[in-house]
Enzyme design. Sequence first.
Site, PDB file in Angstrom:
ATOM      1  N   PHE A 186      49.180  35.589  36.761  1.00  0.00           N
ATOM      2  CA  PHE A 186      49.800  35.254  35.714  1.00  0.00           C
ATOM      3  C   PHE A 186      50.443  33.964  35.499  1.00  0.00           C
ATOM      4  O   PHE A 186      51.334  33.412  35.725  1.00  0.00           O
ATOM      5  CB  PHE A 186      50.461  36.289  34.323  1.00  0.00           C
ATOM      6  CG  PHE A 186      51.004  36.297  33.312  1.00  0.00           C
ATOM      7  CD1 PHE A 186      50.650  36.528  32.586  1.00  0.00           C
ATOM      8  CD2 PHE A 186      51.770  34.583  33.084  1.00  0.00           C
ATOM      9  CE1 PHE A 186      50.248  36.643  30.917  1.00  0.00           C
ATOM     10  CE2 PHE A 186      52.300  34.929  31.997  1.00  0.00           C
ATOM     11  CZ  PHE A 186      51.518  35.279  30.560  1.00  0.00           C
ATOM     12  N   GLU A 187      48.925  32.705  34.448  1.00  0.00           N
ATOM     13  CA  GLU A 187      49.745  32.016  34.960  1.00  0.00           C
ATOM     14  C   GLU A 187      49.081  30.922  33.625  1.00  0.00           C
ATOM     15  O   GLU A 187      47.613  31.229  33.336  1.00  0.00           O
ATOM     16  CB  GLU A 187      49.010  30.967  35.839  1.00  0.00           C
ATOM     17  CG  GLU A 187      50.133  29.554  36.023  1.00  0.00           C
ATOM     18  CD  GLU A 187      49.785  28.805  37.588  1.00  0.00           C
ATOM     19  OE1 GLU A 187      50.213  29.406  37.973  1.00  0.00           O
ATOM     20  OE2 GLU A 187      48.628  28.976  37.812  1.00  0.00           O
ATOM     21  N   ILE A 188      49.858  30.549  32.730  1.00  0.00           N
ATOM     22  CA  ILE A 188      49.856  29.748  31.062  1.00  0.00           C
ATOM     23  C   ILE A 188      49.980  28.824  31.239  1.00  0.00           C
ATOM     24  O   ILE A 188      51.410  28.691  31.386  1.00  0.00           O
ATOM     25  CB  ILE A 188      49.518  30.976  29.438  1.00  0.00           C
ATOM     26  CG1 ILE A 188      49.174  32.016  29.709  1.00  0.00           C
ATOM     27  CG2 ILE A 188      49.208  29.795  28.542  1.00  0.00           C
ATOM     28  CD1 ILE A 188      49.634  32.292  28.822  1.00  0.00           C
TER      29      ILE A 188
END
Length: 330
Positions: free
Chosen positions: A229-231
């Site tokens: 999960f990476e924004i």
Amino acid sequence: MLNWLAPSSVSPDDPVRACFVILVRNNELGGIVSTISQIESTFNNKFKYPYIFLNDEEFTPEFVDTTSALTTSVTRYGKLDQQMWGYPSYINQTRAAENRHELAKQGVPYADSESYRHMCRFQSGFFFRHPLLDEFDYYWRLEPDVDYYCQLDYDVFKYMRNNGKKYGFNIAFREFMATVPSLWGTIEAFKRDYPEVMEHLPVKEDSLWKFVTNDNGETYNSCHFWTNFEIASLAVWRSNDYLKLFSYLDRSGGFFYERWGDAPVHSIAATMLLRKDEFHFFNDVGYRHTAYQHCPVEEEFRSKCRCDPQNNFDLHFQGYSLDEQIYVDE
């Protein structure tokens, strides 16, 4: 020094050049269908961001037809070239194979997997260079077979841009140190060899340096953001500073001779390059990957989430999850 601020001509309501980026194989179709269906129902049916699918092989017509039918947003499909997914000429593949065998004897996850190493190297140094991402400024990384549990009624990309956030995470974890025995030393060597890079980076007091080291930089404490999960802002990885660091790490061979993951590489690099106020903990995103889940426990989120707050990695894996320790927003 790099200027991370959005141009003054950008207003808060202006659209953001952002996308979902997905490294996936044809045989993971069922898993990515599940993920996209949930992203659409919790977020993207409201905001219509495009999906960029990447694969080290050609996507099948079935994959393209099935995934494109899940959304009214744009979907694009790209294949990785040999530079992005292959052995560099300076890697001794015999030595790499021998080292994989030794790690396997230690029971290290993915110890004997070549494709896992290609994946980690790609996610560390190349995904942001793929031509399909050239037009974008921000990305949200998606994976097959994950769950998203909470309705998001705001545009996360506008939040990032308008508030000067450069790196968003959801779960923090500890690395298997047997996979990165020389990573910290290599980064320390980079810092010595590139003083011109280090002199304009944030001072330690303004960074999240203490997230990755407990002894003022003597050793790596194994902490990292879980990058499935990476924004984040693509400008972080496209910066000359990061490109120099990645090239230095890549030439050392650690992605293949050891098993360096993109999570510790991204995490250590981000703590070097960014100020602590440029990070964001997406506490309001209910998320599960494999056995580990983040579920918001605050009452304000309960009506928007379908996960069980008692089944929460933050609560049940103390000593591994570090989210609350590094919550950095105002």
